[in-house]
Design a protein around this motif. Structure first.
Motif, PDB file in Angstrom:
ATOM      1  N   LEU B  84       0.826  -0.788  -0.562  1.00 48.98           N
ATOM      2  CA  LEU B  84       0.070   0.149   0.272  1.00 48.98           C
ATOM      3  C   LEU B  84       1.152   1.663   0.232  1.00 48.98           C
ATOM      4  N   ASP B 130       0.593  -2.134   6.750  1.00 42.65           N
ATOM      5  CA  ASP B 130      -0.582  -1.898   7.464  1.00 42.65           C
ATOM      6  C   ASP B 130      -0.821  -2.243   8.446  1.00 42.65           C
ATOM      7  N   SER B 153      -4.157   6.838   6.070  1.00 47.65           N
ATOM      8  CA  SER B 153      -4.424   6.187   4.532  1.00 47.65           C
ATOM      9  C   SER B 153      -6.528   6.149   4.815  1.00 47.65           C
ATOM     10  N   VAL B 155      -9.958   5.723   3.576  1.00 41.68           N
ATOM     11  CA  VAL B 155     -10.894   4.367   2.730  1.00 41.68           C
ATOM     12  C   VAL B 155     -12.468   5.212   2.637  1.00 41.68           C
ATOM     13  N   ARG B 210     -11.214  -6.660  -1.975  1.00 40.17           N
ATOM     14  CA  ARG B 210     -10.144  -6.535  -2.748  1.00 40.17           C
ATOM     15  C   ARG B 210     -10.294  -8.367  -2.168  1.00 40.17           C
ATOM     16  N   SER B 214      -4.966  -6.786   2.447  1.00 39.94           N
ATOM     17  CA  SER B 214      -4.393  -5.423   2.254  1.00 39.94           C
ATOM     18  C   SER B 214      -5.366  -4.496   3.417  1.00 39.94           C
ATOM     19  N   THR B 216      -6.212  -1.419   3.440  1.00 38.62           N
ATOM     20  CA  THR B 216      -7.596  -1.023   2.871  1.00 38.62           C
ATOM     21  C   THR B 216      -8.475  -1.810   3.456  1.00 38.62           C
ATOM     22  N   ASN B 252      -5.703  -2.328  -5.670  1.00 39.05           N
ATOM     23  CA  ASN B 252      -6.970  -0.864  -5.750  1.00 39.05           C
ATOM     24  C   ASN B 252      -6.775  -1.174  -7.060  1.00 39.05           C
ATOM     25  N   GLU B 270      -9.263   2.944  -1.479  1.00 39.20           N
ATOM     26  CA  GLU B 270      -8.105   4.086  -1.049  1.00 39.20           C
ATOM     27  C   GLU B 270      -8.659   5.633  -1.452  1.00 39.20           C
ATOM     28  N   THR B 345      -0.470   3.939   8.596  1.00 39.31           N
ATOM     29  CA  THR B 345       0.485   2.876   8.264  1.00 39.31           C
ATOM     30  C   THR B 345       1.389   2.129   8.974  1.00 39.31           C
TER      31      THR B 345
END
Lengths: 325, 416
Positions: B84, B130, B153, B155, B210, B214, B216, B252, B270, B345
């Motif tokens: 990521l 992550d 990050s 979402v 996904r 991940s 995310t 992503n 993301e 992260t």
């Protein structure tokens, strides 16, 4: 030639003679080493896969094969949806890809053989298809093939034949069907190139005999050429099947990645290779990682089984037909 | 004994064809080489000369730069982990190398799990993850590590609805019911109630997520678990959740592609990927604890991180298992502008470094990333860490030691 009169050889010639004899034995050793390296690598792969999947094997035992749950958070792992997905997509790829490949091969070797321009250009293009990296196929499948199939193939099939379980569900474009079609395109170069070579290798006496009996061109192809080349074509098919079973990247991008067992082709699925590609990088925890490695072990033995089965079939077919090709 | 005569014939034939081709190729090579060999030889010599002169110039100029105080640092720093943060890390390693020309930073984006495994085996100096480390990851580490949240990050629920642009309203509960498969149509009463004045189509929702592990998805399912009891018990949160419904797309960019290609789809994305193609992908606002519907942007993501940090983060060398901005601000009504699906992260390194040289590189890089590096990320569209998180990170980095002595010095950790 000089071997026949060794007595009359000069000194230099004798030395060359001995050297080449030495080279012969050296070569023998070298090729033997190469051959055994293959066996060693194969064994090492199987052993390493087995060793690393031990935690999963001891936890789930044989039920790993028919377990249908794949849940990381509760650490329940079963491989059946992935085995099912691999089987369905590969079968679909063969169903679609084999007739097309045979068509290409027959066209090139029987129909336009004398026109070098045509055979060369089509032959080269087909071989170029094999050189495209699979991730490119995947991108093309995701952005071009999938919307196209959804709109012009899946939706009509679903609208008119939706009562058939195969075409039930919602046509989404990322499913068994798209993956199968994409795989079919990917195995065409392999299968058609080898089939063409096989057909070209059929001796002309076979064709001439058929023609002399008054057969038409199609009858010659159908009754003389194809049966003669049968086991070669079968070998080509198996090579294609092996590619379909092991294909990873392209399938991952279009299959929808849902661990599901369903009769519908228009449902997302998952294959053995795809789950490893998707999940291995971010996998944590011993049981999870070893389950993914056991998936690799299953894939390994599946490929092995396909090849063994194919060899047995060729062998049996030949004995039954009693033809020597 | 010839068990497979037909196959052998086949391969003989193919081999023969190849052989023929090979021979003719060979002839070509031989006839051509008589003329071209001198030319090739000259070319090779020329290339070698140019390369060695070039290398000499480059390396000697590198040595010449050692007059500046910062380049007393030299060596190679190995970092591995999260995919990521790869784009950000890539620009960081480049920018860091400009400041410290003697240091080369290698980043292997092999995935968070892989990064931590490499750190555990001490084959890399820093691992990038992550998600905060799990209890079992902590258990397998040979020594105490420090956790440095280094980037933020967010979402967003991204969708492709003809005629409807950004800003459809969602709550965590409604999102959870969509991803559970309980809400299946876009004109479901609960969606209509959240979006007065918007004509929602009577069309089935296609759920996208996904397929690969991940951070995310970890953040998104963390939020859904907070919001909905059924989600919490049935799915929970994980970097590879067992999705009850929906199509899995890889990466992503894969999720973005699936949403772009499919009308009436929705998927967690993301934010950087959601704003890339506004003509095809729109994204919705999510209701926060204060009851406001927040459409994610730089300032409300930073506000969420700041609020999450002020609600309490562990010290750098404590276990961070279960730490989440999402949990911290889920009921926090004091941050009215915070975007609720925001996550950190992390960079992970050993607290007691076993080598002074490597330790100095680790400290220098971490310090640069959480301070100067934050500005380098802004040009890429990343949200800089809020000041309270930077302060926490600075304290954490100062606690890294070699032989019981803190490594941080004024020259390694310049206060900005």
């Amino acid at each position: 030639m000089k071997a026949f009169s060794k007595a009359r050889l000069t000194k230099t010639e004798v030395r060359t003679w001995n050297a080449s004899a030495n080279a012969d034995s050296l070569m023998k050793v070298l090729v033997a080493v190469a051959a055994f390296t293959v066996i060693a690598i194969l064994t090492a792969i199987a052993f390493e896969l087995y060793l690393n999947s031990l935690p999963s094997i001891s936890k789930f035992g044989i039920s790993f094969i028919w377990g249908t749950t794949w849940d990381v958070s509760t650490e329940m792992f079963g491989a059946l949806p992935f085995i099912f997905g691999t089987f369905v997509t590969s079968l679909l790829a063969l169903l679609i890809g084999l007739p097309i490949s045979l068509g290409v091969a027959i066209f090139l070797s029987e129909k336009v053989k004398s026109r070098r321009m045509v055979t060369r250009s089509i032959g080269t293009l087909v071989e170029l298809l094999a050189a495209v990296p699979s991730v490119i196929y995947g991108l093309w499948g995701l952005f071009f093939l999938s919307p196209l199939l959804r709109r012009y193939v899946e939706t009509p099939l679903h609208d008119y034949l939706g009562f058939v379980p195969l075409f039930a569900g919602t046509p989404f474009g990322l499913d068994f069907f798209t993956a199968g079609v994409l795989l079919a395109i990917m195995i065409i170069p392999t299968v058609s190139a080898i089939s063409r070579d096989v057909l070209n290798a059929v001796p002309n006496s076979q064709r001439e005999a058929m023609y002399s009996l008054g057969a038409t061109h199609w009858e010659v192809i159908w009754k003389a050429v194809l049966p003669y080349a049968r086991s070669g074509i079968f070998g080509a098919t198996i090579l294609g099947l092996a590619r379909a079973v092991g294909e990873t990247m392209a399938v991952t991008m279009v299959i929808g990645n849902e661990p599901k067992i369903t009769a519908s082709l228009f449902s997302g699925g998952y294959t053995l290779a795809a789950v490893i590609a998707n999940q291995f990088t971010e996998a944590t925890g011993q049981l999870y990682i070893s389950s993914l490695i056991e998936i690799g072990l299953v894939l390994f033995f599946m490929a092995l089984a396909i090849n063994t089965f194919a060899r047995l079939l060729i062998w049996k077919m030949k004995r039954g037909m009693n033809i020597r090709v | 004994m010839n068990k497979f005569p037909c196959e052998q014939r086949l391969f003989q034939m193919i081999g023969f064809l190849r052989h023929q081709r090979l021979i003719s190729d060979k002839r070509n090579i031989w006839t051509r080489s008589a003329v071209t060999t001198p030319v090739i030889a000259t070319a090779v010599v020329a290339v070698l000369v140019v390369a060695s002169v070039g290398a000499y110039v480059v390396f000697s100029s590198g040595r010449g730069g050692s007059a500046s105080p910062t380049s007393s640092l030299s060596g190679t720093l190995n970092v591995a982990g999260s995919t990521l943060v790869f784009p950000l890390m890539n620009s960081w390693t480049f920018a860091y190398h400009q400041v410290y020309p003697g240091v080369t930073v290698n980043y292997n984006s092999i995935g968070s799990g892989g990064g931590i495994a490499q750190l555990t085996a001490r084959t890399v100096d820093i691992g990038a993850s992550d998600a905060p480390l799990s209890a079992s990851q902590y258990a397998s580490l040979p020594a105490t590590v420090v956790t440095v949240p280094e980037s933020i990050s967010a979402v967003v629920p991204a969708y492709n609805l003809p005629g409807i642009k950004n800003g459809l309203n969602f709550t965590g509960d409604v999102l959870a019911r969509i991803f559970l498969g309980n809400i299946t149509n876009w004109d479901d009463p609960s969606l209509v109630a959240l979006n007065p004045g918007v004509t929602l189509p009577n069309h089935a929702i296609t759920v996208v997520h996904r397929s690969d592990g991940s951070g995310t998805m970890f953040a998104f399912t963390n939020y859904l678990s907070d919001s909905n009891a059924q989600w919490r018990t049935r799915v929970g949160y994980s970097i590879t959740p067992n999705w009850p419904t929906g199509i899995g797309c890889k990466g992503n960019e894969g999720v973005a592609g699936c949403i772009e290609n499919t009308q009436y789809s929705i998927g967690p994305l993301e934010i950087a990927y959601a704003i890339e193609n506004p003509s095809l992908i729109s994204y919705g606002a999510v209701r926060n604890a204060a009851g406001h519907f927040i459409l994610a942007n730089e300032s409300n993501i930073a506000a969420a991180a700041a609020a999450g940090a002020s609600a309490g983060l562990p010290s750098g060398d404590a276990p961070w298992t279960g730490v989440s901005i999402i949990n911290n601000i889920y009921n926090d009504t004091s941050a009215p502008t915070a975007y609720p699906i925001t996550t950190f992260t992390y960079l992970i390194a050993y607290e007691k470094q076993s080598s002074q040289t490597q330790g100095r590189l680790v400290v220098s890089f971490l310090w640069w990333v959480v301070n100067d590096g934050q500005q380098a990320g802004v040009s890429l569209g990343y949200v800089p860490l809020p000041s309270n998180v930077v302060a926490l990170d600075d304290n954490t980095i100062k606690s890294i030691t070699y032989n019981g002595v803190p490594i941080c010095t004024q020259s390694l950790c310049p206060s900005s």
